[in-house]
Write an enzyme that holds these catalytic residues in place. Sequence first.
Site, PDB file in Angstrom:
ATOM      1  N   ILE A  29     -14.344 -18.115 -25.453  1.00 43.25           N
ATOM      2  CA  ILE A  29     -14.719 -18.542 -24.105  1.00 43.25           C
ATOM      3  C   ILE A  29     -13.501 -19.194 -23.470  1.00 43.25           C
ATOM      4  O   ILE A  29     -13.072 -20.271 -23.896  1.00 43.25           O
ATOM      5  CB  ILE A  29     -15.893 -19.543 -24.133  1.00 43.25           C
ATOM      6  CG1 ILE A  29     -17.083 -18.963 -24.899  1.00 43.25           C
ATOM      7  CG2 ILE A  29     -16.285 -19.943 -22.720  1.00 43.25           C
ATOM      8  CD1 ILE A  29     -17.781 -17.825 -24.200  1.00 43.25           C
TER       9      ILE A  29
ATOM     10  N   ARG B  66     -11.730 -20.134 -19.583  1.00 42.95           N
ATOM     11  CA  ARG B  66     -11.996 -20.144 -18.144  1.00 42.95           C
ATOM     12  C   ARG B  66     -10.986 -19.254 -17.425  1.00 42.95           C
ATOM     13  O   ARG B  66      -9.855 -19.069 -17.894  1.00 42.95           O
ATOM     14  CB  ARG B  66     -11.966 -21.570 -17.605  1.00 42.95           C
ATOM     15  CG  ARG B  66     -10.601 -22.178 -17.458  1.00 42.95           C
ATOM     16  CD  ARG B  66     -10.693 -23.637 -17.041  1.00 42.95           C
ATOM     17  NE  ARG B  66      -9.392 -24.154 -16.653  1.00 42.95           N
ATOM     18  CZ  ARG B  66      -9.106 -25.439 -16.549  1.00 42.95           C
ATOM     19  NH1 ARG B  66     -10.040 -26.347 -16.822  1.00 42.95           N
ATOM     20  NH2 ARG B  66      -7.903 -25.836 -16.170  1.00 42.95           N
TER      21      ARG B  66
ATOM     22  N   TRP C  44      -5.949 -19.495 -21.777  1.00 42.39           N
ATOM     23  CA  TRP C  44      -6.198 -19.688 -23.208  1.00 42.39           C
ATOM     24  C   TRP C  44      -5.030 -20.464 -23.806  1.00 42.39           C
ATOM     25  O   TRP C  44      -3.874 -20.237 -23.494  1.00 42.39           O
ATOM     26  CB  TRP C  44      -6.423 -18.379 -23.942  1.00 42.39           C
ATOM     27  CG  TRP C  44      -5.408 -17.287 -23.748  1.00 42.39           C
ATOM     28  CD1 TRP C  44      -4.064 -17.411 -23.503  1.00 42.39           C
ATOM     29  CD2 TRP C  44      -5.663 -15.880 -23.803  1.00 42.39           C
ATOM     30  NE1 TRP C  44      -3.473 -16.187 -23.400  1.00 42.39           N
ATOM     31  CE2 TRP C  44      -4.423 -15.226 -23.587  1.00 42.39           C
ATOM     32  CE3 TRP C  44      -6.792 -15.112 -24.039  1.00 42.39           C
ATOM     33  CZ2 TRP C  44      -4.301 -13.846 -23.582  1.00 42.39           C
ATOM     34  CZ3 TRP C  44      -6.673 -13.734 -24.037  1.00 42.39           C
ATOM     35  CH2 TRP C  44      -5.446 -13.118 -23.805  1.00 42.39           C
ATOM     36  N   LEU C  45      -5.342 -21.424 -24.659  1.00 43.69           N
ATOM     37  CA  LEU C  45      -4.313 -22.218 -25.310  1.00 43.69           C
ATOM     38  C   LEU C  45      -3.691 -21.419 -26.447  1.00 43.69           C
ATOM     39  O   LEU C  45      -4.310 -20.520 -27.011  1.00 43.69           O
ATOM     40  CB  LEU C  45      -4.902 -23.526 -25.819  1.00 43.69           C
ATOM     41  CG  LEU C  45      -5.534 -24.410 -24.737  1.00 43.69           C
ATOM     42  CD1 LEU C  45      -6.019 -25.717 -25.335  1.00 43.69           C
ATOM     43  CD2 LEU C  45      -4.556 -24.681 -23.599  1.00 43.69           C
TER      44      LEU C  45
ATOM     45  N   GLU D 210     -17.699 -12.778 -34.746  1.00 47.21           N
ATOM     46  CA  GLU D 210     -18.708 -13.468 -33.941  1.00 47.21           C
ATOM     47  C   GLU D 210     -19.924 -12.579 -33.709  1.00 47.21           C
ATOM     48  O   GLU D 210     -21.055 -13.077 -33.641  1.00 47.21           O
ATOM     49  CB  GLU D 210     -18.099 -13.909 -32.608  1.00 47.21           C
ATOM     50  CG  GLU D 210     -17.069 -15.018 -32.710  1.00 47.21           C
ATOM     51  CD  GLU D 210     -15.650 -14.533 -32.999  1.00 47.21           C
ATOM     52  OE1 GLU D 210     -14.739 -15.364 -33.044  1.00 47.21           O
ATOM     53  OE2 GLU D 210     -15.462 -13.307 -33.190  1.00 47.21           O
TER      54      GLU D 210
ATOM     55  N   ASP E 196     -12.387 -31.117 -15.203  1.00 54.03           N
ATOM     56  CA  ASP E 196     -12.702 -30.624 -16.543  1.00 54.03           C
ATOM     57  C   ASP E 196     -13.636 -31.569 -17.273  1.00 54.03           C
ATOM     58  O   ASP E 196     -14.060 -32.589 -16.741  1.00 54.03           O
ATOM     59  CB  ASP E 196     -11.409 -30.411 -17.336  1.00 54.03           C
ATOM     60  CG  ASP E 196     -11.508 -29.231 -18.286  1.00 54.03           C
ATOM     61  OD1 ASP E 196     -12.280 -29.336 -19.248  1.00 54.03           O
ATOM     62  OD2 ASP E 196     -10.838 -28.215 -18.054  1.00 54.03           O
TER      63      ASP E 196
END
EC number: 4.1.1.98
Length: 494
Positions: A175, A177, A190-191, A238, A287
């Site tokens: 997930i 954003r 994404w980090l 998943e 956030d």
Amino acid sequence: MKYHDLRDFLALLEQQGELKRITLPVDPYLEMTEIADRTLRAGGPALLFENPKGHTMPVLCNLFGTPKRVAMGMGQEDISALREVGKLLAFLKEPEPPRGFRDLFDKLPQFKQVLNMPTKRLRNAPCQEKVWQGDEVDLNRIPIMQCWPDDAAPLITWGLTVTRGPHKERQNLGIYRQQLIGKNKLIMRWLSHRGGALDFQEWCQAHPGERFPVAVALGADPATILGAVTPVPDTLSEYAFAGLLRGTKTEVVKCLSNDLEIPASAEIVLEGYIEPGEMAPEGPYGDHTGYYNEIDNFPVFTVTHVTQRENAIYHSTYTGRPPDEPAVLGVALNEVLVPILQKQFPEIVDFYLPPEGCSYRLAVVTMRKQYAGHAKRVMMGVWSFLRQFMYTKFVIVCDDDINARDWNDVIWAITTRMDPARDTVMVENTPIDYLDFASPVSGLGSKMGLDATNKWPGETQREWGTPIKKDPNVTARIDAIWDELAIFHDGKGA
């Protein structure tokens, strides 16, 4: 609790009074957030905005706005049953062969659940009933929410991003954003340690300059969504975990433009690619910390195809200072984490991530201490065992006579059992959440461990305090005459 897709789940919620249909016109710009926030803080139902201003597509909010609904999404009746989900994950993380015939029967339920792990591939799927491609693609058709006044642009929040690395058979679901920056353009935030980002990095190394295929599913069934945010073992997909939760195999279908497999029942699917080197400044956005985050550069996701179900529903949420939906999700997933930790550290009695600590930045652990230094071993174990705790800044370790979920107990332990110099562990230059502006360097900061346990020989040279305990005989005598004393006419204090 059986359901097939998101629509089945919404029907179950409606039967139980857990879904409210909003027929009045409501604007995706700020208004939906205000209504959803008030409803969540009151422990209210999921919300289906049937008449979003400027759009014909309904918007679903607060789907996981109570721990009960999270449990229902995981196929359970209430949050307490999530410990069983955690036990199953602990078993799958480190499976043990049965020790004899009786143990085989004890493990049969777990083995039966594993039969639901393989996905079921379909040729045709509801998520591809309507198709837009090329110049037909216009993401402005979707009622994407803008949640806070100073947000940079509308933001997709519940996008289930599907990727696959060049050397991996199984896909990654995450997930992340996504900021809307054009009719067919989104910024993929994404980090660097997350699965999608790692897949992209490996792709760029294996296929320099080539486009990286990506798909984003919106409105997948709850089990699949929750599978993407649960600490499933690296060897388990998943989709497989979602099948375990749901009790039926996860149905998938191949994308129209690439080989990625997407949830067949998803409401909307965005297909496309990331062009290596194409970046854009993302943010600021309000956030889960309660603050607007800094602007930073992330890859751009170009959407080439939009597929959807007839009469599709757009699933969205907002994030802000807790309580918000991610915080509620954290409360529920906390119950899943406890058995996983106990499998590795049997001395752990309870583990608690307070929602007011942004659901992961502070952890309280209670344990059965067995030797000097034991508490420090446990706090180091918490930081290193699951990557979900990589960003946990504070770990408080207490004895098993302390209730980890009662701040009165925890603060008493800290203030009576700790010497700040002796019992505080500081670890510098560790990974820290990019959104944590309190760290001196973005993504790099320190962690603190607090040993609030009773000290053993070797940890102190002094005689340790003896806790006050009531005389049970006196307590029983006063219990017998308490009502007769009538100190509290309403029975309070009994």
